[in-house]
Motif scaffolding. Structure first.
Motif, short mmCIF file in Angstrom:
data_model
loop_
_atom_site.label_atom_id
_atom_site.label_comp_id
_atom_site.label_asym_id
_atom_site.label_seq_id
_atom_site.Cartn_x
_atom_site.Cartn_y
_atom_site.Cartn_z
N LYS A 70 45.96 41.55 28.56
CA LYS A 70 46.66 43.45 28.32
C LYS A 70 47.34 42.92 27.10
O LYS A 70 47.37 44.01 25.75
CB LYS A 70 47.48 43.91 29.92
CG LYS A 70 46.73 44.01 30.51
CD LYS A 70 46.98 44.58 31.53
CE LYS A 70 46.96 45.70 32.45
NZ LYS A 70 47.88 45.68 33.82
N ILE A 112 42.34 52.55 25.28
CA ILE A 112 42.68 51.27 26.05
C ILE A 112 44.64 51.34 26.29
O ILE A 112 44.81 50.19 27.57
CB ILE A 112 42.04 49.85 25.81
CG1 ILE A 112 40.61 50.44 25.99
CG2 ILE A 112 42.67 48.48 26.22
CD1 ILE A 112 39.13 49.22 25.39
N ASP A 119 49.05 52.42 32.91
CA ASP A 119 49.35 51.19 34.28
C ASP A 119 50.71 50.32 34.55
O ASP A 119 51.57 50.10 35.23
CB ASP A 119 48.39 49.44 34.07
CG ASP A 119 47.03 50.26 34.37
OD1 ASP A 119 46.80 51.39 34.48
OD2 ASP A 119 45.84 49.58 33.62
N HIS A 128 44.46 51.39 35.90
CA HIS A 128 43.05 52.10 35.44
C HIS A 128 42.84 50.74 35.01
O HIS A 128 40.75 50.15 35.09
CB HIS A 128 42.94 52.82 33.93
CG HIS A 128 42.06 52.90 33.58
ND1 HIS A 128 41.42 53.91 34.08
CD2 HIS A 128 40.90 52.43 32.86
CE1 HIS A 128 39.97 54.15 33.99
NE2 HIS A 128 40.40 53.21 33.28
N TYR A 129 43.47 49.09 34.71
CA TYR A 129 43.15 47.88 34.89
C TYR A 129 43.91 47.42 36.13
O TYR A 129 44.47 46.24 35.91
CB TYR A 129 43.07 47.26 33.26
CG TYR A 129 42.88 47.74 32.22
CD1 TYR A 129 41.48 48.16 32.23
CD2 TYR A 129 43.67 48.85 31.60
CE1 TYR A 129 40.62 48.88 31.45
CE2 TYR A 129 42.73 49.92 30.50
CZ TYR A 129 41.12 49.67 30.58
OH TYR A 129 40.92 50.97 29.90
N THR A 134 37.61 44.47 35.04
CA THR A 134 37.85 45.76 34.40
C THR A 134 38.31 46.13 32.89
O THR A 134 38.09 46.97 32.20
CB THR A 134 38.77 46.56 35.32
OG1 THR A 134 37.98 46.67 36.28
CG2 THR A 134 38.27 47.55 35.15
N LEU A 135 39.10 45.33 33.02
CA LEU A 135 39.89 45.43 31.28
C LEU A 135 38.81 45.02 30.52
O LEU A 135 38.19 45.33 29.35
CB LEU A 135 40.83 45.14 31.19
CG LEU A 135 41.95 44.63 29.58
CD1 LEU A 135 41.89 46.44 29.06
CD2 LEU A 135 42.93 43.73 29.65
N ASP A 138 35.91 47.22 29.46
CA ASP A 138 36.31 48.60 28.11
C ASP A 138 36.49 48.08 27.01
O ASP A 138 35.97 48.48 25.44
CB ASP A 138 37.69 49.11 28.79
CG ASP A 138 37.45 50.36 29.87
OD1 ASP A 138 35.80 50.45 30.11
OD2 ASP A 138 38.47 50.96 30.07
#
Length: 174
Positions: A70, A112, A119, A128-129, A134-135, A138
């Motif tokens: 992230k 994003i 989050d 969402h992530y 998942t991240l 995107d």
């Protein structure tokens, strides 16, 4: 002094950013190997929160790989050379009237980053992530959208930059 506004200067800056991103992703990829059973002197383990639960692995001093990814995505998105990927494409103002005909799932780094920030404030289980794949999906989608739309102009700056990001990210896919 490098002129970042010239095409050559901007290309050097993008190449430098991509190289640093690749190095960071490589470190994270090594951390992912640790999570999958590989050992390393850099691996740390946090104490389990409840009896019977495995401890949360820590990589390079952070709470987990997802948080590292992230931070990396936010860093890439905040770079001034990534501005072309950081806002929603508006077919009218961006003069790409057929964009939504070609790209079926528009996405940008700005969205994003907003999701990552949301989050951080969201209760557990509603993120969402929730995981790296998942991240990554995107992040990959943003680049894939650019290469799909700009495939008709493979010499364009947007296409070549997105393709470089895709190639670098492919080596570290979850």
């Amino acid at each position: 002094m490098v002129d970042y506004l010239s095409p050559a200067g901007l290309k050097r800056k993008i190449d430098d950013l991509l190289a640093r991103t690749e190095q960071a992703l490589g470190r994270l990829d090594g951390g992912r190997a640790q999570l999958n059973g590989g050992g390393s002197k850099h691996q740390k383990t946090a104490p389990a929160q409840k009896a019977g639960r495995p401890a949360t692995p820590q990589v390079h001093g952070s709470s987990n790989v997802l948080e590292d990814v992230k931070r990396l995505v936010k860093k890439v998105a905040s770079n001034r050379n990534s501005v072309i990927f950081c806002k929603v494409v508006d077919p009218v103002t961006d003069q790409v009237p057929d964009y939504l005909d070609v790209v079926c799932r528009p996405l940008d780094f700005g969205t994003i980053v907003k999701r990552i920030d949301a989050d951080a404030r969201a209760p557990p289980g509603t993120h969402h992530y929730p995981d790296v794949p998942t991240l990554y999906a995107d992040f990959h989608q943003v680049c894939a959208n650019a290469t799909t739309y700009w495939a008709k102009q493979p010499d364009s700056f947007i296409y070549s930059t997105a393709e470089k990001l895709l190639k670098r990210c492919a080596t570290c896919s979850p």
